[in-house]
Design an enzyme around this catalytic site. Structure first.
Site, PDB file in Angstrom:
ATOM      1  N   LYS A  15       0.820  -1.093   0.168  1.00 23.41           N
ATOM      2  CA  LYS A  15       0.025  -0.106   0.020  1.00 23.41           C
ATOM      3  C   LYS A  15       0.942   1.200  -0.092  1.00 23.41           C
ATOM      4  O   LYS A  15       2.006   1.157  -0.002  1.00 23.41           O
ATOM      5  CB  LYS A  15      -0.827  -0.015   1.126  1.00 23.41           C
ATOM      6  CG  LYS A  15      -1.957  -1.269   1.144  1.00 23.41           C
ATOM      7  CD  LYS A  15      -2.663  -0.998   2.451  1.00 23.41           C
ATOM      8  CE  LYS A  15      -3.802  -2.308   2.322  1.00 23.41           C
ATOM      9  NZ  LYS A  15      -4.763  -2.173   3.507  1.00 23.41           N
ATOM     10  N   TYR A  55     -12.337  -4.017  -3.532  1.00 22.54           N
ATOM     11  CA  TYR A  55     -12.502  -4.210  -2.406  1.00 22.54           C
ATOM     12  C   TYR A  55     -14.023  -4.752  -2.378  1.00 22.54           C
ATOM     13  O   TYR A  55     -14.638  -5.201  -1.021  1.00 22.54           O
ATOM     14  CB  TYR A  55     -12.546  -2.990  -1.215  1.00 22.54           C
ATOM     15  CG  TYR A  55     -11.050  -3.059  -0.743  1.00 22.54           C
ATOM     16  CD1 TYR A  55     -10.509  -4.004   0.058  1.00 22.54           C
ATOM     17  CD2 TYR A  55     -10.130  -2.012  -1.189  1.00 22.54           C
ATOM     18  CE1 TYR A  55      -9.432  -4.027   0.655  1.00 22.54           C
ATOM     19  CE2 TYR A  55      -8.854  -1.790  -0.540  1.00 22.54           C
ATOM     20  CZ  TYR A  55      -8.268  -2.969   0.040  1.00 22.54           C
ATOM     21  OH  TYR A  55      -7.243  -2.977   0.829  1.00 22.54           O
ATOM     22  N   ASN A 156      -1.848  -0.290   7.119  1.00 22.16           N
ATOM     23  CA  ASN A 156      -1.185  -1.704   7.648  1.00 22.16           C
ATOM     24  C   ASN A 156      -0.349  -2.268   6.558  1.00 22.16           C
ATOM     25  O   ASN A 156      -0.129  -3.480   6.504  1.00 22.16           O
ATOM     26  CB  ASN A 156      -2.126  -2.621   8.076  1.00 22.16           C
ATOM     27  CG  ASN A 156      -3.467  -2.761   6.899  1.00 22.16           C
ATOM     28  OD1 ASN A 156      -3.106  -2.338   6.008  1.00 22.16           O
ATOM     29  ND2 ASN A 156      -4.560  -3.542   7.404  1.00 22.16           N
ATOM     30  N   HIS A 159      -1.808  -5.387   1.469  1.00 26.52           N
ATOM     31  CA  HIS A 159      -2.964  -6.240   0.970  1.00 26.52           C
ATOM     32  C   HIS A 159      -2.757  -7.632   0.875  1.00 26.52           C
ATOM     33  O   HIS A 159      -1.520  -7.791  -0.002  1.00 26.52           O
ATOM     34  CB  HIS A 159      -3.886  -5.499   0.000  1.00 26.52           C
ATOM     35  CG  HIS A 159      -4.935  -6.458  -0.415  1.00 26.52           C
ATOM     36  ND1 HIS A 159      -5.987  -6.755   0.199  1.00 26.52           N
ATOM     37  CD2 HIS A 159      -4.893  -7.403  -1.381  1.00 26.52           C
ATOM     38  CE1 HIS A 159      -6.761  -7.781  -0.418  1.00 26.52           C
ATOM     39  NE2 HIS A 159      -6.235  -8.182  -1.449  1.00 26.52           N
ATOM     40  N   GLU A 170      -9.192 -10.450  -8.158  1.00 24.45           N
ATOM     41  CA  GLU A 170      -8.227  -9.137  -7.614  1.00 24.45           C
ATOM     42  C   GLU A 170      -7.245  -9.298  -8.710  1.00 24.45           C
ATOM     43  O   GLU A 170      -7.012  -8.122  -9.093  1.00 24.45           O
ATOM     44  CB  GLU A 170      -7.959  -9.436  -6.193  1.00 24.45           C
ATOM     45  CG  GLU A 170      -8.853  -9.184  -5.154  1.00 24.45           C
ATOM     46  CD  GLU A 170      -8.470  -9.460  -3.774  1.00 24.45           C
ATOM     47  OE1 GLU A 170      -9.175  -9.601  -3.000  1.00 24.45           O
ATOM     48  OE2 GLU A 170      -7.245  -9.761  -3.616  1.00 24.45           O
TER      49      GLU A 170
HETATM   50  P1  ADP Z   1      -7.559  -7.448   5.695  1.00 22.29           P
HETATM   51  O1  ADP Z   1      -6.816  -6.272   4.813  1.00 22.29           O
HETATM   52  O2  ADP Z   1      -6.701  -7.563   6.535  1.00 22.29           O
HETATM   53  O3  ADP Z   1      -8.009  -8.408   4.726  1.00 22.29           O
HETATM   54  P2  ADP Z   1     -10.143  -6.176   5.578  1.00 22.29           P
HETATM   55  O4  ADP Z   1     -10.455  -6.859   4.293  1.00 22.29           O
HETATM   56  O5  ADP Z   1     -11.367  -6.220   6.465  1.00 22.29           O
HETATM   57  O6  ADP Z   1      -8.918  -6.520   6.059  1.00 22.29           O
HETATM   58  O7  ADP Z   1     -10.193  -4.683   5.185  1.00 22.29           O
HETATM   59  C1  ADP Z   1      -9.456  -3.973   4.194  1.00 22.29           C
HETATM   60  C2  ADP Z   1      -8.610  -2.726   4.810  1.00 22.29           C
HETATM   61  O8  ADP Z   1      -9.482  -1.905   5.021  1.00 22.29           O
HETATM   62  C3  ADP Z   1      -7.774  -3.026   5.909  1.00 22.29           C
HETATM   63  O9  ADP Z   1      -6.547  -3.661   5.517  1.00 22.29           O
HETATM   64  C4  ADP Z   1      -7.532  -1.628   6.516  1.00 22.29           C
HETATM   65  O10 ADP Z   1      -6.586  -0.999   5.852  1.00 22.29           O
HETATM   66  C5  ADP Z   1      -8.825  -0.966   6.194  1.00 22.29           C
HETATM   67  N1  ADP Z   1      -9.830  -1.042   7.448  1.00 22.29           N
HETATM   68  C6  ADP Z   1     -10.563  -2.451   7.641  1.00 22.29           C
HETATM   69  N2  ADP Z   1     -11.213  -1.978   8.810  1.00 22.29           N
HETATM   70  C7  ADP Z   1     -11.046  -0.662   9.155  1.00 22.29           C
HETATM   71  C8  ADP Z   1     -11.748   0.043  10.057  1.00 22.29           C
HETATM   72  N3  ADP Z   1     -12.731  -0.441  10.854  1.00 22.29           N
HETATM   73  N4  ADP Z   1     -11.278   1.432  10.292  1.00 22.29           N
HETATM   74  C9  ADP Z   1     -10.237   1.825   9.348  1.00 22.29           C
HETATM   75  N5  ADP Z   1      -9.792   0.837   8.347  1.00 22.29           N
HETATM   76  C10 ADP Z   1     -10.173  -0.288   8.337  1.00 22.29           C
HETATM   77 MG    MG Z   2      -9.633  -8.200   3.338  1.00 20.30          MG
END
Ligand code: ADP
Ligand code: MG
Length: 201
Positions: A15, A55, A156, A159, A170
């Site tokens: 990211k 997403y 974080n 992805h 994707e």
């Molecule tokens: P992951 O990336 O671990 O698969 P998700 O698919 O649930 O997680 O969410 C995608 C991305 O959206 C996350 O990596 C994070 O950057 C962001 N995200 C998810 N939930 C939240 C939240 N509650 N508040 C802010 N950002 C979030």
């Molecule tokens: Mg995810």
């Protein structure tokens, strides 16, 4: 080559925060060290539509992400008035802003059990509670609580696709078919070869 049926592809996106913090080499190294192979890799400035499409390949993602956020808020003792869908939509908008803020590196990763292995190395969504040794746990300390205050996406770094079907969809969003190369690496011969015939001369 046996074990072919275990081989799958997954999508990794480094990211904008990973690129800005010069962590491309450090993160990519972990996948290489494990023996996974890159079949496509490039620097991209994401478009809003691509992030939205990415997403929402899983039609339940908005609700599930909202539910995950609700749980995190409950754990902090915060009252919730919005529905899971409303929270999920808000997270999606904040993600679009984040993901289009600068270049990202998109990587199609291939190998046996690539999808769960990459998730394992990446760690869980919230860096604060992500395990030590994972990319999210080791290189960033963002949390649901900090992201919430500013209504922004959790930073974080990375992805990783959550399952094989999502990974296929994707990868199609970010790569043209001709950008994905089929080739073998020297180490694969050792990892997958049952006979170990080609070592001694
Ligand atoms: P992951 O990336 O671990 O698969 P998700 O698919 O649930 O997680 O969410 C995608 C991305 O959206 C996350 O990596 C994070 O950057 C962001 N995200 C998810 N939930 C939240 C939240 N509650 N508040 C802010 N950002 C979030
Ligand atoms: Mg995810």
């Amino acid at each position: 080559m046996s074990n072919k049926k275990f081989i799958e592809r997954t999508l990794v996106i480094l990211k904008p925060d990973a690129v800005q913090r010069s962590l491309v080499g450090e993160t990519v190294k972990r996948f290489e060290n494990l023996g996974l192979k890159f079949v496509g890799i490039k620097l991209v400035l994401p478009k809003k539509e691509n992030v939205r499409m990415h997403y929402t390949v899983d039609p339940d993602w908005i609700r599930l992400t909202g539910e995950k956020a609700m749980k995190a808020k409950e754990n902090q003792g915060i009252n919730i008035s919005e529905s899971a869908e409303e929270i999920g939509e808000r997270v999606l908008e904040s993600l679009i802003k984040f993901m289009t803020s600068g270049p990202v590196v998109v990587i199609a990763v291939e190998g046996a059990s690539a999808v769960p292995l990459v998730r394992k190395i990446v760690g869980s969504t919230e860096p604060l509670s992500s395990d030590v040794g994972t990319i999210r746990g080791d290189y960033v300390f963002d949390s649901y609580a900090m992201a919430d205050i500013n209504n922004r996406a959790i930073r974080n770094l990375i992805h990783a696709s959550s399952d094989i079907e999502s990974a296929k969809k994707e990868i199609k969003i970010w790569f043209d078919e001709k950008e994905l190369l089929n080739y073998s690496t020297a180490q694969e011969r050792f990892i997958y070869d049952v006979d170990l015939k080609n070592i001694l001369q």
